[in-house]
Scaffold this motif. Structure first.
Motif, PDB file in Angstrom:
ATOM      1  N   PRO A 139       0.786  -1.246   0.000  1.00  0.00           N
ATOM      2  CA  PRO A 139       0.000   0.000   0.000  1.00  0.00           C
ATOM      3  C   PRO A 139       0.815   1.291   0.000  1.00  0.00           C
ATOM      4  CG  PRO A 139      -0.077  -1.069   2.153  1.00  0.00           C
ATOM      5  CD  PRO A 139       0.566  -2.045   1.217  1.00  0.00           C
ATOM      6  N   PHE A 140       2.091   1.236   0.400  1.00  0.00           N
ATOM      7  CA  PHE A 140       2.891   2.465   0.447  1.00  0.00           C
ATOM      8  C   PHE A 140       3.721   2.674  -0.819  1.00  0.00           C
ATOM      9  CE2 PHE A 140       2.090   1.557   4.912  1.00  0.00           C
ATOM     10  CZ  PHE A 140       1.729   2.805   5.395  1.00  0.00           C
ATOM     11  N   LEU A 141       3.809   1.654  -1.665  1.00  0.00           N
ATOM     12  CA  LEU A 141       4.648   1.742  -2.856  1.00  0.00           C
ATOM     13  C   LEU A 141       3.988   2.621  -3.920  1.00  0.00           C
ATOM     14  CD1 LEU A 141       7.268   0.766  -4.174  1.00  0.00           C
ATOM     15  CD2 LEU A 141       5.984  -1.171  -5.105  1.00  0.00           C
ATOM     16  N   ARG A 142       4.736   3.613  -4.402  1.00  0.00           N
ATOM     17  CA  ARG A 142       4.196   4.549  -5.387  1.00  0.00           C
ATOM     18  C   ARG A 142       4.930   4.513  -6.725  1.00  0.00           C
ATOM     19  NH1 ARG A 142       0.720   4.027  -2.677  1.00  0.00           N
ATOM     20  NH2 ARG A 142      -0.396   5.470  -1.304  1.00  0.00           N
ATOM     21  N   ASN A 143       6.194   4.123  -6.720  1.00  0.00           N
ATOM     22  CA  ASN A 143       6.972   4.156  -7.959  1.00  0.00           C
ATOM     23  C   ASN A 143       7.878   2.936  -8.052  1.00  0.00           C
ATOM     24  OD1 ASN A 143       6.310   7.163  -8.444  1.00  0.00           O
ATOM     25  ND2 ASN A 143       7.402   7.232  -6.500  1.00  0.00           N
ATOM     26  N   VAL A 144       8.006   2.402  -9.266  1.00  0.00           N
ATOM     27  CA  VAL A 144       8.977   1.345  -9.535  1.00  0.00           C
ATOM     28  C   VAL A 144       9.838   1.803 -10.708  1.00  0.00           C
ATOM     29  CG1 VAL A 144       9.368  -1.061 -10.156  1.00  0.00           C
ATOM     30  CG2 VAL A 144       7.385  -0.447  -8.737  1.00  0.00           C
ATOM     31  N   ILE A 145      11.149   1.826 -10.492  1.00  0.00           N
ATOM     32  CA  ILE A 145      12.097   2.235 -11.530  1.00  0.00           C
ATOM     33  C   ILE A 145      12.913   1.015 -11.931  1.00  0.00           C
ATOM     34  CG2 ILE A 145      14.067   3.712 -12.078  1.00  0.00           C
ATOM     35  CD1 ILE A 145      13.044   5.683  -9.968  1.00  0.00           C
ATOM     36  N   THR A 146      12.950   0.731 -13.215  1.00  0.00           N
ATOM     37  CA  THR A 146      13.693  -0.431 -13.697  1.00  0.00           C
ATOM     38  C   THR A 146      15.029   0.000 -14.291  1.00  0.00           C
ATOM     39  OG1 THR A 146      12.632  -0.309 -15.873  1.00  0.00           O
ATOM     40  CG2 THR A 146      11.574  -1.687 -14.198  1.00  0.00           C
ATOM     41  N   VAL A 147      16.033  -0.816 -14.070  1.00  0.00           N
ATOM     42  CA  VAL A 147      17.380  -0.548 -14.582  1.00  0.00           C
ATOM     43  C   VAL A 147      17.747  -1.643 -15.578  1.00  0.00           C
ATOM     44  CG1 VAL A 147      19.824  -0.303 -14.000  1.00  0.00           C
ATOM     45  CG2 VAL A 147      18.068   0.575 -12.433  1.00  0.00           C
TER      46      VAL A 147
END
Length: 497
Positions: A434-442
């Motif tokens: 519930p707290f996760l807002r962004n996922v950045i992939t490398v």
């Protein structure tokens, strides 16, 4: 060189508040502007004769000084002669009481230059004997009439006194007359006793002010010119909050100035503080096996100061080689990305990756903002990753494609099926995290996630000044890293470092 700031334009702020700001942002001096300001002129004010001892004690306790006091009246205007004399006499009394070495004099541009110069000389001749007696220097500013530094040099040579010198207003001389730093120093040389600094750009409509380093002023050339004459006085930030209504926050202005100007600090005084290694093949900035009394941001800034062109990173298998200066630039840029994505002081940023440059950039950027970096074990499976990301309240997650037989991308997709419906520019709202807002992939793309390259484009949404402001508010005792135990005897526990 030392740094101070002018109180010009900062109304309704008490002298004690100025001192608190100077101490907090690590200025070494305050330059009072306009002694008629209520903060200075009231009967109980700090500039009254009977308050001198208490004011000096306040400054001493905070390791501050008053390098210069500014006169407002125009010394080249015959109509202002009496008012200017009265103001200067009062400033000299204050300077004598508070051990202020310099008084700034201003002469505005006048159509009749010869008459204006004559008026200015006449006024200075009147007050110079008292200034010499009290050992107070009268500094004529390079603006208005004297933006032409050759004309100013002639006036200074006319008096040939140790107590009549120049105050170099960098912007006025550069933007008004177009004189280069080299020419100004050639004309004035050691006459320069104090420096005013603000930055700007020249437009068709006139001058638009900018944060220091973000305008067109050739600051690097200016600092080199000052070093060429061994200038060791103050560089005073002048920023009137009425110049740019959107830039009227003292915290932002002061923090950005100090952070930017650190690169020009004289590190020769720190040379003796460098420590040889055992073989005398190199030096340490800090003694081995001692605690460093600084934030991570301060540590990186110090390394840039000492070794700006030395390699900080060189990957043999990846295209990433950076000096300390270049690495700090990368860190600051990604810090702007994080702010644009909603990361604040205390937010948790998790990195699930092996040894890639983005891991280090993310760490230093996160802690610079006062956020907390959460390290994720590269061997975690789905249930372990879910527990950690949920228990740590991770706000932003940075992942590589995976390691060995584990696909981080697949795990995140299973934990957050909502990613399928997330459009670029939108934030994630996942039921299981519930707290996760962004996922950045490398190194790979995944639906609903930002690639590292696309994320870097978000830097433009946040000004550099916000990074500097947040960095200035970080305390060395703040939590910067959360690492999880192996969970041998129970669930893993987050250890705050």
């Amino acid at each position: 060189m030392k740094f101070s700031f002018s109180t010009k334009g900062w109304h309704d702020i008490s002298f004690e508040e100025f001192c608190t700001a100077a101490e907090y942002f690590k200025f070494e001096g305050i330059e009072p502007h306009n002694i008629n300001n209520a903060a200075f002129s009231e009967k109980s004010g700090v500039f009254q004769d009977y308050s001198a001892a208490a004011t000096l004690r306040m400054l001493y306790d905070r390791d501050l000084t008053l390098p210069c006091i500014d006169v407002i009246n125009d010394i080249a205007d015959e109509a202002q002669y009496d008012a200017a004399i009265a103001e200067i006499e009062r400033c000299m009394r204050i300077a004598a009481n508070l051990r202020i070495p310099n008084i700034r004099l201003r002469a505005e541009a006048h159509e009749d230059v010869d008459k204006a110069v004559k008026n200015a000389k006449h006024l200075i001749e009147t007050i110079l004997p008292d200034a010499e007696k009290d050992k107070i220097s009268l500094l004529i500013e390079t603006r208005g009439l004297y933006a032409d530094t050759a004309l100013l040099r002639d006036t200074l040579e006319y008096f040939a006194s140790d107590y009549v010198a120049a105050l170099w207003n960098m912007s006025a001389a550069y933007f008004t007359v177009g004189e280069s730093p080299a020419k100004i120093i050639s004309n004035l040389g050691a006459y320069v006793r104090h420096v005013h600094l603000n930055d700007a750009v020249k437009t068709d409509d006139g001058i638009e002010y900018r944060l220091v380093g973000e305008g067109d002023l050739p600051i690097t050339e200016t600092m080199k010119a000052l070093r060429s004459v061994n200038y060791d006085g103050f560089i005073s930030l002048v920023w009137d909050p009425t110049w740019e209504p959107d830039l009227d926050d003292m915290d932002i202005i002061f923090a950005q100035f100090i952070s930017y100007m650190k690169q020009f600090a004289d590190t020769s005084k720190n040379e003796s503080a460098l420590y040889w290694n055992n073989r005398h093949t190199g030096k340490f900035v800090w003694k081995k096996e001692t605690l460093i009394d600084a934030t991570f941001s301060d540590v990186l800034d110090r390394m840039v100061e000492e070794f700006p062109d030395q390699l900080a990173f060189k990957y043999t298998s990846l295209d990433y080689t950076r000096t300390y200066t270049e690495f700090r630039d990368d860190v600051d840029e990604f810090a702007r990305v994080l702010i644009s994505l909603g990361v604040k002081a205390g937010s948790h940023v998790a990195v699930w990756a092996s040894n890639v440059p983005q891991w280090y950039i993310a760490f230093w950027a996160t802690v610079k903002l006062g956020a907390v970096l959460v390290t994720v074990n590269t061997a975690y499976k789905i249930h372990e990753a879910e527990y950690l990301l949920k228990q740590s309240d991770t706000h932003t997650l940075i992942i590589t494609q995976g390691a060995k037989d584990t696909s981080y991308g697949e795990i995140v997709a299973r934990l957050c099926p909502e990613l399928e419906n997330v459009k670029e520019g939108e934030q994630l709202h996942a039921k299981r995290l519930p707290f996760l807002r962004n996922v950045i992939t490398v190194g790979f793309e995944q639906k609903g996630c930002l690639t590292w390259e696309k994320a870097m484009g978000y830097a433009a949404k946040t000004p550099k000044s916000e990074v500097y402001r947040m960095a200035a508010q970080v305390d060395k005792d703040d939590v910067c890293n959360m690492q999880y135990t192996s969970g041998t005897t129970g669930f893993p526990k987050g250890v705050m470092l």
